[in-house]
Design a protein around this motif. Structure first.
Motif, short mmCIF file in Angstrom:
data_model
loop_
_atom_site.label_atom_id
_atom_site.label_comp_id
_atom_site.label_asym_id
_atom_site.label_seq_id
_atom_site.Cartn_x
_atom_site.Cartn_y
_atom_site.Cartn_z
N TRP A 1 30.98 45.97 34.03
CA TRP A 1 32.28 46.50 34.47
C TRP A 1 33.36 45.42 34.51
CZ3 TRP A 1 34.90 44.67 38.70
CH2 TRP A 1 34.18 43.92 39.64
N VAL A 2 32.97 44.13 34.53
CA VAL A 2 33.93 43.02 34.60
C VAL A 2 34.48 42.69 33.21
CG1 VAL A 2 34.27 40.65 35.46
CG2 VAL A 2 32.61 42.13 36.55
N PHE A 3 34.06 43.37 32.19
CA PHE A 3 34.32 43.02 30.80
C PHE A 3 35.71 42.43 30.57
CE2 PHE A 3 35.37 43.65 26.37
CZ PHE A 3 34.19 43.36 25.71
N SER A 4 36.74 43.14 30.94
CA SER A 4 38.11 42.69 30.62
C SER A 4 38.62 41.60 31.54
CB SER A 4 39.07 43.88 30.65
OG SER A 4 38.71 44.83 29.68
N ASN A 5 37.97 41.40 32.67
CA ASN A 5 38.46 40.44 33.66
C ASN A 5 37.45 39.33 33.93
OD1 ASN A 5 41.04 41.89 34.54
ND2 ASN A 5 39.50 43.48 34.79
N CYS A 6 36.57 39.10 32.99
CA CYS A 6 35.58 38.04 33.12
C CYS A 6 36.28 36.67 33.09
CB CYS A 6 34.56 38.13 31.99
SG CYS A 6 33.21 36.94 32.12
N ARG B 1 24.43 31.23 30.71
CA ARG B 1 25.67 32.00 30.90
C ARG B 1 25.46 33.12 31.91
NH1 ARG B 1 30.56 33.77 28.60
NH2 ARG B 1 30.75 36.03 28.49
N LEU B 2 24.31 33.77 31.84
CA LEU B 2 24.04 34.90 32.74
C LEU B 2 23.91 34.46 34.19
CD1 LEU B 2 21.55 36.98 30.56
CD2 LEU B 2 23.95 37.49 31.04
N LYS B 3 23.61 33.19 34.43
CA LYS B 3 23.52 32.68 35.80
C LYS B 3 24.85 32.80 36.53
CE LYS B 3 19.96 29.12 34.96
NZ LYS B 3 19.73 27.65 34.94
N TYR B 4 25.94 32.82 35.76
CA TYR B 4 27.26 32.81 36.37
C TYR B 4 27.91 34.19 36.41
CZ TYR B 4 26.84 27.76 36.09
OH TYR B 4 26.41 26.46 36.24
N ALA C 1 31.53 35.65 38.11
CA ALA C 1 32.55 36.44 37.42
C ALA C 1 32.84 37.73 38.18
CB ALA C 1 32.11 36.74 36.00
N GLN C 2 31.80 38.36 38.69
CA GLN C 2 31.98 39.59 39.46
C GLN C 2 32.73 39.33 40.76
OE1 GLN C 2 28.01 41.16 39.83
NE2 GLN C 2 27.81 41.52 37.63
N HIS C 3 32.40 38.22 41.40
CA HIS C 3 33.10 37.86 42.64
C HIS C 3 34.57 37.60 42.37
CE1 HIS C 3 34.60 34.93 45.65
NE2 HIS C 3 33.87 35.64 46.50
N MET D 1 40.23 39.57 42.74
CA MET D 1 41.48 39.93 42.09
C MET D 1 41.84 41.39 42.36
SD MET D 1 42.72 41.71 39.24
CE MET D 1 41.40 41.73 38.03
N LEU D 2 40.87 42.29 42.29
CA LEU D 2 41.13 43.71 42.50
C LEU D 2 41.58 43.98 43.94
CD1 LEU D 2 38.08 45.27 40.59
CD2 LEU D 2 40.47 45.21 39.85
N ARG D 3 40.96 43.33 44.89
CA ARG D 3 41.35 43.53 46.29
C ARG D 3 42.75 43.00 46.54
NH1 ARG D 3 35.65 42.88 47.24
NH2 ARG D 3 34.88 44.75 48.30
#
Length: 477
Positions: free
Chosen positions: A420-425, A443-446, A450-452, A457-459
């Motif tokens: 779901w973070v695709f565009s805002n990674c 890369r997946l460790k991080y 990216a989600q945080h 940003m959304l909040r």
């Protein structure tokens, strides 16, 4: 039940429940019941297909184009086809690594700790011939843009001040007709009147490193060949600049690298002990531990107080808290909030071919030229890691290597397409670099980071909307 690959996220504020829709790249207010339903979907407790007729609100959302399960089919950055042209004609900045030597040995510096992922301090220095080649490369590859940036970097660049003078003289001739902006990052200890007057005359933006009060700064920032206090040396230099060059002082930036194992208030005490520092620009971040053997330790005293001061920043932008009472460490937060206000450009759907956010265009924005003439994508990555080196001064930029970094998400394509973070990674190639190669597992460790970052940003975006709509409160940024 397996978690569905749903491209949305739900979140709450004190006033509302929200849906962020990845395809639409928008946030909308939703009811409590819809929030809980979609949360169950995201947790894999119910299937995505089962919610189509579950409520009138969900029906209405789907009717308006939200909650589509359309995914990107192929990971490819939209600039991929133009990359060659961008790097041929639109280079924006070159950072010159003037020396690999430094009069400090900061413990968190990758060059000092030497965990194998970076070079070590050395006596290597850039020759004037190399510097000229780099400037001419920028000139010849910035044909389409009127403004360019030159960064002076090290090690400690002031060890090579005489060469800086010669480089600027060369630039004035070779880049005549362009607006040239200069930046220099230094510990300031070697700075004298001659240097300061030169920086003022040539409008050089200076960044000086200082990490907090004496006991905190000196824990990490130490001289290479002396047991004297680096804090005392830096603070005396700053006092001198403040008293003798007040305008230059106000235009100078202090870069604070915060160790989160400390109490935040202890770090912030610097500005109570030395209030004149509040007149400078302050840029603060935590120690960069990406790729480091030892990771940051965050204390409750650091995290909770950081959040409290973040809250005060919101009160400030809503004109409910005086700026003079804010921690200067948060002065740069205003621009970050402004950036969030400008984020989330609405669209109909994700395209069939796209790439996650995160990477800049490798080489275009902040190309670093090392003392050996190698082209590294920026000064924040490992300069000895092969994927980060995209060419050299004699052979130019290797487009294929730059293209691979631009599309670094291809190594985690399946996960990225369903995120779901695709565009805002916020993950660039740096987060995939390990042992001199690009690693999917690294890369997946991080991803959690990216989600945080995206949730934060959304909040922020939602809070600003609420201030305007619920409290009729305009912001002052």
């Amino acid at each position: 039940m397996e978690t569905a690959n749903c491209l949305f996220q739900v979140f709450k504020t004190i006033n509302n429940n929200y849906l962020y829709d990845t395809n639409r790249n928008q946030i909308v207010v939703i009811s409590e019941s819809t929030y809980h339903t979609l949360q169950k979907v995201s947790e894999g407790k119910i299937s995505f297909d089962s919610i189509s007729e579950s409520s009138n609100e969900i029906k209405e959302l789907k009717k308006k184009g939200f909650l589509s399960n359309k995914h990107v089919h192929e990971i490819e950055h939209s600039y991929s086809k133009y990359l060659s042209t961008l790097l041929e004609r639109r280079l924006q900045k070159v950072t010159l690594q003037l020396t690999q030597n430094c009069n400090f040995r900061c413990t968190y510096c990758h060059y000092t700790c030497n965990d194998g992922g970076q070079r070590v301090h050395s006596s290597k220095r850039m020759t004037m011939e190399m510097a000229k080649k780099a400037i001419l490369f920028l000139r010849d590859h910035s044909i389409d843009i009127p403004e360019v940036y030159i960064g002076f970097y090290g090690g400690e660049p002031l060890l090579e001040f005489s060469m800086i003078e010669k480089i600027v003289d060369f630039i004035k001739v070779e880049l005549a007709g362009k607006t040239v902006h200069y930046t220099l990052t230094t510990n300031s200890v070697l700075m004298d009147d001659r240097m300061i007057k030169f920086f003022i005359e040539n409008d050089v933006s200076i960044v000086i490193s200082l990490d907090g009060p004496k006991e905190i700064n000196d824990k990490h920032r130490v001289f290479a060949s002396s047991s004297q206090s680096t804090f005392e040396a830096i603070i005396q230099k700053l006092k001198y600049i403040y008293q003798n060059y007040p305008k230059f002082f106000k235009q100078t930036t202090v870069n604070m690298v915060m160790d989160p194992s400390n109490d935040f208030d202890q770090i912030d005490q610097l500005f109570h002990d030395y209030p004149f520092l509040k007149k400078m620009h302050i840029s603060a971040s935590t120690i960069d531990d990406v790729g480091a053997t030892e990771k940051n330790v965050y204390t409750e005293e650091f995290t909770s107080k950081l959040q409290y001061h973040d809250f005060l920043t919101y009160l400030y932008i809503f004109n409910r808290f005086p700026d003079k009472l804010r921690s200067p460490i948060f002065s740069s937060q205003t621009s970050a909030i402004r950036k969030d206000l400008d984020s989330l450009t609405a669209r109909e759907n994700l395209p069939d071919k796209d790439a996650p956010g995160g990477p800049c265009v490798p080489g275009e924005v902040r190309l670093m030229v090392t003392v050996d003439g190698n082209f590294v994508i920026c000064e924040r990555v490992s300069e000895i890691s092969d994927p980060m080196i995209i060419g050299n001064i004699d052979t130019g930029i290797q487009i294929e290597k730059a293209l691979k970094l631009l599309n670094v998400a291809q190594i985690t394509a399946d996960q990225c397409k369903n995120c779901w973070v695709f565009s805002n990674c916020t993950l660039c190639a740096k987060y995939a670099d390990v042992n001199g190669s690009l690693s999917a597992s690294e890369r997946l460790k991080y991803c959690q980071k990216a989600q945080h970052d995206a949730c934060r940003m959304l909040r922020r975006k939602a809070l600003i909307q609420e201030a305007a709509e619920i409290y009729h409160q305009s912001v002052i940024i």
